[in-house]
Design an enzyme around this catalytic site. Structure first.
Site: not given
Ligand code: HSE
Length: 300
Positions: A129, A182
């Site tokens: 990730e 993201t």
């Molecule tokens: N917690 C992360 C965000 C998840 O909200 O950026 C990304 O899918």
């Protein structure tokens, strides 16, 4: 010597637990076949279902990164070939890169006779990730690997807890056909929050966790609130507030929010009938405006 595994899509954040809460969905996800070969390290031989957009370079693909880091850790010098079948959208907020990372490391661990246990695999998936989105958040990889609802209690050291899932809890995930990275969705977040906002956030998060243990749906609904992240990211999602209002007015709905970093949105409801109705209402708002969307319904 080959193995086929599946890693599910996930809903991260769950409104009141940014970067720490997540749940696994039954349906969409990544399928991955791994086999031993001569040579060394991980080779990605094929990727399907990605419209040619993912890198087959194992050092750039989350499945390759997590699997390679695992091989280094256990000092395995042989080769592994990976074929990846994406059976979920990406850039969707449904944990696509996490599903690949989990599938990669899980498959290799199985193939080599499970030298590490499931929880020990987490940190390799988190590394995947980190490379994919520039941030090593674990709230997608944890539920994809462990199933159910998970809580990242801490990042340093990485400690993940599995939370109880109330009976009859269903989730609808609506994915509008727009893409959100993201990285971009993280860049728009505030660097700091006020003491007042963080106290409110902590109260809701604690309330939600308590409600999972006591199966208190009323409390759950009052706790699924996010006044820090959602107001910023809502702008990325077509008709977000209209969909939110409609979902929360639908009978039996326990909560609503952005799935991960969006644009997918999710609703939780008590029972299949309630979630099917809520999902239909949410989808209808996009459909009537000609925005295509996919709807996934799953038991939690
Ligand atoms: N917690 C992360 C965000 C998840 O909200 O950026 C990304 O899918």
């Amino acid at each position: 010597d080959s193995i086929k595994v599946f890693a599910p899509a996930t809903v991260a954040n769950l409104t009141c637990g940014f970067d720490i809460l997540g749940l696994a969905i039954n349906g969409p996800g990544d399928e991955l076949v791994a086999k031993k070969t001569s040579g060394s390290g991980v080779t990605i031989v094929s990727i399907e279902g990605d419209e040619g957009r993912l890198s087959k370079d194992a050092s750039k693909n989350t499945a390759g990164i997590s699997a390679n880091q695992f091989l280094q850790e256990i000092d395995y010098s042989g080769g592994i070939e990976i074929s990846l079948y994406k059976k979920m959208p990406f850039g969707s907020g449904m944990g696509s890169s996490a599903a690949s990372a989990v599938a990669g490391v899980f498959a290799v661990n199985e193939l080599l006779g499970r030298p590490l246990n499931q929880r020990e695999l987490l940190r390799f998936a988190v590394e995947g990730e980190r490379i994919a989105c520039g941030s090593g958040h674990a709230d997608n990889v944890a539920p994809s690997l462990l199933g159910g609802i998970t809580l990242v209690k801490s990042y340093e050291p990485l400690e993940v807890l599995s939370l109880p899932v109330p009976p009859n809890m269903y989730v609808a995930v609506l994915h509008p056909a727009v893409e959100v990275s993201t990285g971009d969705a993280r860049a728009m977040l505030p660097k700091e929050v006020t003491m007042k906002a963080s106290v409110k956030y902590a109260g809701n998060l604690a309330g939600f966790v308590s409600a999972l243990y006591t199966n208190d749906l009323g409390l759950m609904r009052r706790a699924l609130i996010d006044e820090i992240v959602e107001p910023k990211r809502a702008a990325l999602i077509p008709h977000f507030y209209e969909i939110k209002e409609a979902a929360l007015s639908s009978e039996g709905v326990i909560g609503f929010g952005i799935s991960g970093s969006g644009p997918a949105m999710f609703a939780l409801a008590d029972g299949l009938e309630a979630i099917a109705k809520a999902g239909g209402v949410m989808e209808g708002i996009l459909k009537k405006r000609g925005i295509s969307a996919n709807l996934y319904i799953s038991e939690v």
